[in-house]
Design an enzyme around this catalytic site. Structure first.
Site, short mmCIF file in Angstrom:
data_model
loop_
_atom_site.label_atom_id
_atom_site.label_comp_id
_atom_site.label_asym_id
_atom_site.label_seq_id
_atom_site.Cartn_x
_atom_site.Cartn_y
_atom_site.Cartn_z
N GLU A 171 41.49 22.67 -3.43
CA GLU A 171 41.03 22.16 -4.72
C GLU A 171 39.68 22.78 -5.10
O GLU A 171 39.47 23.16 -6.26
CB GLU A 171 40.91 20.63 -4.67
CG GLU A 171 42.24 19.91 -4.55
CD GLU A 171 43.17 20.20 -5.71
OE1 GLU A 171 42.68 20.31 -6.85
OE2 GLU A 171 44.39 20.33 -5.47
N HIS B 28 42.83 25.68 -13.64
CA HIS B 28 42.87 25.15 -12.27
C HIS B 28 44.29 25.24 -11.70
O HIS B 28 44.49 25.67 -10.56
CB HIS B 28 42.39 23.70 -12.29
CG HIS B 28 42.40 23.01 -10.96
ND1 HIS B 28 41.31 22.97 -10.12
CD2 HIS B 28 43.40 22.35 -10.32
CE1 HIS B 28 41.62 22.30 -9.03
NE2 HIS B 28 42.88 21.91 -9.12
N GLU B 29 45.28 24.86 -12.50
CA GLU B 29 46.67 24.90 -12.03
C GLU B 29 47.17 26.35 -11.92
O GLU B 29 47.97 26.65 -11.03
CB GLU B 29 47.56 24.09 -12.97
CG GLU B 29 47.17 22.62 -13.10
CD GLU B 29 47.08 21.90 -11.77
OE1 GLU B 29 47.82 22.28 -10.83
OE2 GLU B 29 46.27 20.96 -11.66
N HIS C 35 46.29 27.56 -8.61
CA HIS C 35 47.21 27.10 -7.57
C HIS C 35 48.46 27.99 -7.53
O HIS C 35 48.96 28.33 -6.44
CB HIS C 35 47.62 25.65 -7.83
CG HIS C 35 46.57 24.64 -7.45
ND1 HIS C 35 45.88 24.70 -6.27
CD2 HIS C 35 46.10 23.54 -8.10
CE1 HIS C 35 45.03 23.67 -6.19
NE2 HIS C 35 45.14 22.97 -7.30
#
Length: 319
Positions: free
Chosen positions: A215, A140-141, A144
């Site tokens: 997100e 997930h990061e 980003h």
């Protein structure tokens, strides 16, 4: 499966562009009322200048007050093996950097972008999640970082702040014009007053909507990077169990009202989990690992030395 990913990515991208367009339009309103076309150019020039100066600052400065330290590969070999795979699949050419924040909080966040950035995780997170769940969080990061979401959100925050300041100046100008309005020399600009009254709150809500959009997109990308949507869904279930207790106690066991979601930077966790599990149902069965990771065994992390403010400011941490 690929068609579903593509359709969801397109939907998220369109929402992203529409929200940014709305933020730009709201910023243009007070700029135009203050100084016409020049005011609009001046406002967007400030946004560009802020982004340029922000890009010149080392992203690791965001970690200066967290007492974070850079984890070396020998201190977290399992996590770095996961990061190497995720970076490769995401097409990131830089060397992974993993920072450990010595706190019991359950959190992870990305700093910087794909060119110069890293991922910070808290000690509490490593003690709570198993390796498969941590892989979902790290993916997930990484998403980003891949999409420069920290820069995007910095731009959105700057546009919102400038909208608030511009609206305040317009309202101050209208207040100074009030004696002339009462004397009948000027008419009350009701339309302009209405626009600047709602511009700050609308811009703030759009900024929050953009954060939720990024997100959702990061969740989708994480599922594609790990090829295991259930890993992030499982991590979110654990985090919701630990961190959602304060809200439940605050509302005395009641569910938060629907309008409360508009004030959140992250989408509802149950919605994120539902989407990820829907993707997991369409995944082929995972092959059992010959050496499965036992969740009850904690990761063997050797905590790094926290860097001082001088170290963060003047040099890049050495590997």
């Amino acid at each position: 499966m690929s068609h579903r990913f593509a359709a969801q990515r397109l939907k998220n991208a369109l929402q992203h562009l529409l929200i940014l367009a709305g933020l730009a339009l709201l910023l243009a309103v007070p700029g135009y009322l203050l100084a016409g076309s020049f005011g609009v150019i001046w406002a967007f020039g400030l946004v560009a200048l802020t982004l340029y100066l922000g890009g010149r600052l080392p992203p690791r400065l965001a970690l200066a007050r967290t007492r974070a330290g850079l984890l070396q590969r020998y201190q977290a070999p399992e996590l770095y093996r996961v990061l190497d795979i995720l970076y490769y699949r995401a097409g990131l050419k830089g060397e992974p950097q993993l920072f450990l924040v010595p706190t019991a909080d359950l959190n992870a966040f990305a700093v910087g972008d794909a060119r110069e950035g890293g991922i910070a995780i808290t000690a509490g997170l490593t003690r709570t999640l198993d390796l498969r769940q941590l892989a979902g969080v790290l993916a997930h990061e990484v998403s980003h970082l891949r999409h420069g979401d920290t820069r995007v959100m910095s731009m959105a925050a700057t546009m919102t702040r400038l909208t608030i300041w511009g609206a305040f100046l317009v309202q101050l100008g209208l207040l100074l014009m009030l004696p002339m309005v009462l004397a009948g020399e000027l008419r009350m600009p009701w339309l302009e007053l209405l626009l600047v009254a709602f511009a700050p709150s609308t811009s703030t809500l759009l900024q929050l909507a953009l954060s939720r959009n990024r997100e959702f997109t990061a969740d989708l990308e994480a599922a594609a990077l790990t090829r295991d949507p259930a890993s992030l869904a499982s991590a979110l279930q654990v985090l919701e169990h630990h961190q959602g207790l304060w809200l439940t106690s605050l509302l005395l066991g009641q569910r938060p009202p629907s309008w409360f979601r508009l004030l959140q930077t992250h989408p509802p966790t149950e919605e994120r989990i539902r989407r990820l599990l829907a993707l997991a149902e369409r995944q082929p069965p995972r092959r059992p690992s010959p050496r499965p990771y036992v969740p009850d065994d904690p990761l063997r992390l050797q905590p790094p030395e926290p860097l001082s403010h001088r170290d963060w400011l003047w040099r890049r941490p050495r590997r």
